[in-house]
Scaffold this motif. Structure first.
Motif, PDB file in Angstrom:
ATOM      1  N   GLN A 134     -11.507   5.609 -10.117  1.00  0.00           N
ATOM      2  CA  GLN A 134     -11.531   5.044  -8.768  1.00  0.00           C
ATOM      3  C   GLN A 134     -10.173   4.491  -8.348  1.00  0.00           C
ATOM      4  O   GLN A 134     -10.070   3.766  -7.366  1.00  0.00           O
ATOM      5  CB  GLN A 134     -12.583   3.929  -8.684  1.00  0.00           C
ATOM      6  N   ILE A 135      -9.120   4.849  -9.104  1.00  0.00           N
ATOM      7  CA  ILE A 135      -7.791   4.294  -8.852  1.00  0.00           C
ATOM      8  C   ILE A 135      -6.768   5.412  -8.713  1.00  0.00           C
ATOM      9  O   ILE A 135      -6.690   6.305  -9.559  1.00  0.00           O
ATOM     10  CB  ILE A 135      -7.352   3.357  -9.996  1.00  0.00           C
ATOM     11  N   CYS A 136      -5.990   5.350  -7.646  1.00  0.00           N
ATOM     12  CA  CYS A 136      -4.838   6.240  -7.459  1.00  0.00           C
ATOM     13  C   CYS A 136      -3.593   5.360  -7.366  1.00  0.00           C
ATOM     14  O   CYS A 136      -3.562   4.402  -6.589  1.00  0.00           O
ATOM     15  CB  CYS A 136      -4.991   7.079  -6.189  1.00  0.00           C
ATOM     16  N   ILE A 137      -2.577   5.677  -8.160  1.00  0.00           N
ATOM     17  CA  ILE A 137      -1.333   4.904  -8.178  1.00  0.00           C
ATOM     18  C   ILE A 137      -0.268   5.650  -7.380  1.00  0.00           C
ATOM     19  O   ILE A 137      -0.064   6.853  -7.564  1.00  0.00           O
ATOM     20  CB  ILE A 137      -0.831   4.684  -9.618  1.00  0.00           C
ATOM     21  N   GLY A 138       0.411   4.922  -6.490  1.00  0.00           N
ATOM     22  CA  GLY A 138       1.455   5.535  -5.674  1.00  0.00           C
ATOM     23  C   GLY A 138       2.720   4.705  -5.654  1.00  0.00           C
ATOM     24  O   GLY A 138       2.760   3.581  -6.171  1.00  0.00           O
ATOM     25  N   ASN A 139       3.749   5.253  -5.042  1.00  0.00           N
ATOM     26  CA  ASN A 139       5.042   4.572  -4.928  1.00  0.00           C
ATOM     27  C   ASN A 139       4.972   3.542  -3.798  1.00  0.00           C
ATOM     28  O   ASN A 139       5.525   3.723  -2.714  1.00  0.00           O
ATOM     29  CB  ASN A 139       6.144   5.600  -4.660  1.00  0.00           C
ATOM     30  N   ILE A 183      -6.341  -0.250  -0.034  1.00  0.00           N
ATOM     31  CA  ILE A 183      -4.973  -0.113  -0.535  1.00  0.00           C
ATOM     32  C   ILE A 183      -4.392  -1.496  -0.818  1.00  0.00           C
ATOM     33  O   ILE A 183      -4.451  -2.387   0.032  1.00  0.00           O
ATOM     34  CB  ILE A 183      -4.091   0.646   0.475  1.00  0.00           C
ATOM     35  N   GLN A 184      -3.865  -1.662  -2.017  1.00  0.00           N
ATOM     36  CA  GLN A 184      -3.206  -2.906  -2.410  1.00  0.00           C
ATOM     37  C   GLN A 184      -1.825  -2.590  -2.978  1.00  0.00           C
ATOM     38  O   GLN A 184      -1.438  -1.428  -3.076  1.00  0.00           O
ATOM     39  CB  GLN A 184      -4.061  -3.676  -3.427  1.00  0.00           C
ATOM     40  N   SER A 185      -1.088  -3.641  -3.355  1.00  0.00           N
ATOM     41  CA  SER A 185       0.301  -3.432  -3.756  1.00  0.00           C
ATOM     42  C   SER A 185       0.759  -4.511  -4.731  1.00  0.00           C
ATOM     43  O   SER A 185       0.247  -5.637  -4.719  1.00  0.00           O
ATOM     44  CB  SER A 185       1.199  -3.445  -2.513  1.00  0.00           C
ATOM     45  N   LEU A 219      10.509  -2.469  -7.283  1.00  0.00           N
ATOM     46  CA  LEU A 219       9.918  -1.414  -8.115  1.00  0.00           C
ATOM     47  C   LEU A 219       8.522  -1.143  -7.559  1.00  0.00           C
ATOM     48  O   LEU A 219       7.515  -1.521  -8.154  1.00  0.00           O
ATOM     49  CB  LEU A 219       9.838  -1.855  -9.582  1.00  0.00           C
ATOM     50  N   PRO A 220       8.437  -0.502  -6.398  1.00  0.00           N
ATOM     51  CA  PRO A 220       7.161  -0.411  -5.677  1.00  0.00           C
ATOM     52  C   PRO A 220       6.067   0.330  -6.440  1.00  0.00           C
ATOM     53  O   PRO A 220       6.280   1.427  -6.944  1.00  0.00           O
ATOM     54  CB  PRO A 220       7.534   0.326  -4.387  1.00  0.00           C
ATOM     55  N   VAL A 221       4.916  -0.322  -6.499  1.00  0.00           N
ATOM     56  CA  VAL A 221       3.712   0.275  -7.076  1.00  0.00           C
ATOM     57  C   VAL A 221       2.548  -0.091  -6.162  1.00  0.00           C
ATOM     58  O   VAL A 221       2.310  -1.271  -5.893  1.00  0.00           O
ATOM     59  CB  VAL A 221       3.428  -0.234  -8.503  1.00  0.00           C
ATOM     60  N   GLY A 222       1.851   0.915  -5.666  1.00  0.00           N
ATOM     61  CA  GLY A 222       0.692   0.679  -4.821  1.00  0.00           C
ATOM     62  C   GLY A 222      -0.554   1.251  -5.462  1.00  0.00           C
ATOM     63  O   GLY A 222      -0.478   2.156  -6.308  1.00  0.00           O
ATOM     64  N   MET A 223      -1.708   0.723  -5.077  1.00  0.00           N
ATOM     65  CA  MET A 223      -2.981   1.177  -5.619  1.00  0.00           C
ATOM     66  C   MET A 223      -3.937   1.510  -4.487  1.00  0.00           C
ATOM     67  O   MET A 223      -4.077   0.727  -3.548  1.00  0.00           O
ATOM     68  CB  MET A 223      -3.622   0.093  -6.494  1.00  0.00           C
ATOM     69  N   ALA A 224      -4.575   2.668  -4.589  1.00  0.00           N
ATOM     70  CA  ALA A 224      -5.664   3.019  -3.681  1.00  0.00           C
ATOM     71  C   ALA A 224      -6.953   3.013  -4.485  1.00  0.00           C
ATOM     72  O   ALA A 224      -7.031   3.645  -5.543  1.00  0.00           O
ATOM     73  CB  ALA A 224      -5.433   4.389  -3.054  1.00  0.00           C
ATOM     74  N   TYR A 225      -7.944   2.279  -3.991  1.00  0.00           N
ATOM     75  CA  TYR A 225      -9.248   2.202  -4.644  1.00  0.00           C
ATOM     76  C   TYR A 225     -10.279   2.876  -3.743  1.00  0.00           C
ATOM     77  O   TYR A 225     -10.342   2.604  -2.542  1.00  0.00           O
ATOM     78  CB  TYR A 225      -9.655   0.748  -4.883  1.00  0.00           C
ATOM     79  N   ALA A 226     -11.083   3.733  -4.322  1.00  0.00           N
ATOM     80  CA  ALA A 226     -12.092   4.452  -3.538  1.00  0.00           C
ATOM     81  C   ALA A 226     -13.096   5.090  -4.492  1.00  0.00           C
ATOM     82  O   ALA A 226     -13.068   4.854  -5.707  1.00  0.00           O
ATOM     83  CB  ALA A 226     -11.429   5.511  -2.656  1.00  0.00           C
ATOM     84  N   SER A 227     -13.978   5.911  -3.942  1.00  0.00           N
ATOM     85  CA  SER A 227     -14.945   6.633  -4.770  1.00  0.00           C
ATOM     86  C   SER A 227     -14.201   7.628  -5.661  1.00  0.00           C
ATOM     87  O   SER A 227     -13.098   8.075  -5.326  1.00  0.00           O
ATOM     88  CB  SER A 227     -15.937   7.381  -3.883  1.00  0.00           C
ATOM     89  N   PRO A 228     -14.776   7.997  -6.806  1.00  0.00           N
ATOM     90  CA  PRO A 228     -14.124   8.986  -7.681  1.00  0.00           C
ATOM     91  C   PRO A 228     -13.820  10.294  -6.965  1.00  0.00           C
ATOM     92  O   PRO A 228     -12.803  10.942  -7.253  1.00  0.00           O
ATOM     93  CB  PRO A 228     -15.152   9.190  -8.805  1.00  0.00           C
ATOM     94  N   GLU A 229     -14.682  10.687  -6.020  1.00  0.00           N
ATOM     95  CA  GLU A 229     -14.465  11.943  -5.303  1.00  0.00           C
ATOM     96  C   GLU A 229     -13.203  11.878  -4.443  1.00  0.00           C
ATOM     97  O   GLU A 229     -12.397  12.816  -4.413  1.00  0.00           O
ATOM     98  CB  GLU A 229     -15.679  12.267  -4.429  1.00  0.00           C
TER      99      GLU A 229
END
Length: 388
Positions: A79-84, A210-212, A222-232
């Motif tokens: 449920q987590i996607c990591i982005g810049n 979306i959090q950061s 050192l930017p790191v962001g997180m997107a939380y959502a359903s596994p799909e």
């Protein structure tokens, strides 16, 4: 309706094809890439505080960071996607779900320009509703403006410009009643007295939060962001996000930050205390007409002349000031960031040094108004005593 059916309904046709192609490739074993530079400049790594080998690509999935995050947000790694940073994730979500020339995004103003920027880059129709008198969500107007082409609802909470928070029950009402993707940008949620809405993800398959690490965690460089959502949804985002966008050092620093989360909480508490101290001083100054309530590490002020005040503060080398008076409802408003103690003292001094054009009359009527309020209060108490 099943999650997968919902997802296909929301995804543009060209994105569905791209996801299918990417998913097919993801099933093929990938050979480890060779070194980009096999010669390891040890001294360089010592200067940045580590002697580890950075000659290989970063972990494209940020696996270890996700494992640490699961305990903090009470979600599983699917449920987590990591982005810049959160900015990249906002761009990714818009490009993934919105089709140029067909879909609309419904957002609010005033707010930061990030979502609007990426929507315009995608040639999307943007529908921006003005917030209410106290910067509340205009729920009734939202319901009237939603149409068949409204694919996404974008909400900043807390708001990056005003510093205000929306009522969680209003947001939940919109999430559960909207038949499209709802994105909540919670980049500044750590400063808010309200809790994150991550806990409702299990019941809301159309929600992306979306959090950061950039704000409260202090990792803006050192930017790191997180997107939380359903596994799909996360599976799709992970397949489409730019590869290697989060460098190894950023991943390790974010993971390390989670080990000292208690320090982050102390910093947040200290920042809030300093914000309230600065607010208490500024709202007494003649040059400041109004100080708005804030749930972030910033304060929104209304001054006599935003242009003059901004230039004055910049002369004092106080670069953490933003003139937002061009935004709807924010005439002669500026936003200031709360810094450390010495920075805040310099900021307050700069405001005190700014002469007011109407200080005398305004202070007089302010005093009169205060006296009348006190008299009215005493009269009310007196009437209660007499039973009138």
């Amino acid at each position: 309706m099943e999650h997968s059916e919902n997802l296909n309904q929301w995804l543009p046709k060209h994105i569905r094809k791209l996801v299918a192609a990417k998913a097919a490739l993801a099933e093929v074993p990938v050979l480890k890439e060779g070194f980009l530079n096999a010669h390891r400049p040890t001294g360089l790594y010592k200067t940045i505080g580590t002697d580890e080998d950075h000659s290989q690509r970063p972990d494209i999935n940020a696996t270890r960071l996700k494992e640490e995050l699961t305990a903090h947000v009470h979600l599983n790694s699917q449920q987590i996607c990591i982005g810049n940073g959160s900015t990249e994730l906002i761009d990714l979500v818009i490009r993934t779900f919105c089709h140029a020339g067909k879909d609309r995004i419904l957002g609010f103003q005033p707010s930061s320009a990030r979502m609007a920027h990426f929507a315009q880059m995608q040639a999307l129709e943007l529908d921006l509703l003005e917030l209410g008198h106290d910067f509340e969500l205009p729920i009734y107007e939202v319901r009237k403006r939603i149409s068949e082409s409204t694919k996404m609802l974008f909400i900043e909470n807390p708001n990056h410009i005003t510093g205000s928070c929306f009522a969680n029950f209003d947001i939940v009402d919109l999430v559960t009643s909207f038949d499209g993707i709802v994105v909540i940008d919670e980049s500044a949620i750590d400063y808010s007295s309200d809790k994150s809405l991550v806990s409702i993800l299990k019941d809301c398959s159309n929600l992306i939060i979306i959090q950061s690490f950039s704000r409260a965690w202090g990792l803006a460089g050192l930017p790191v962001g997180m997107a939380y959502a359903s596994p799909e949804i996360i599976q799709v985002l992970n397949l489409l996000k730019p590869p290697f966008s989060v460098n190894t050092m950023a991943q390790k620093m974010a993971k390390k930050a989670l080990y000292v989360a208690d320090q982050k909480e102390r910093i947040v508490t200290k920042t809030i205390q300093e914000r309230e101290q600065v607010k208490a001083v500024l709202q007494k100054l003649p040059a400041v007409l109004e100080v708005f309530e804030s749930e972030t590490n910033t304060l929104l002020l209304r001054v006599e002349d935003a242009d003059i005040m901004t230039e004055h503060l910049k002369k004092e080398e106080l670069i953490h000031v933003l003139n937002v008076s061009a935004l709807p409802g924010l005439e002669n408003c500026i936003r200031i960031s709360i810094g450390k103690g010495l920075d805040n003292m310099r900021l307050v001094k700069a405001f005190k040094d700014m002469p007011s054009k109407t200080a005398g009359p305004r202070l007089f009527w302010k005093a009169v108004s205060g006296t009348l309020r006190q008299a009215s209060s005493f009269l009310g108490v007196f009437k209660k005593i007499l039973g009138v």
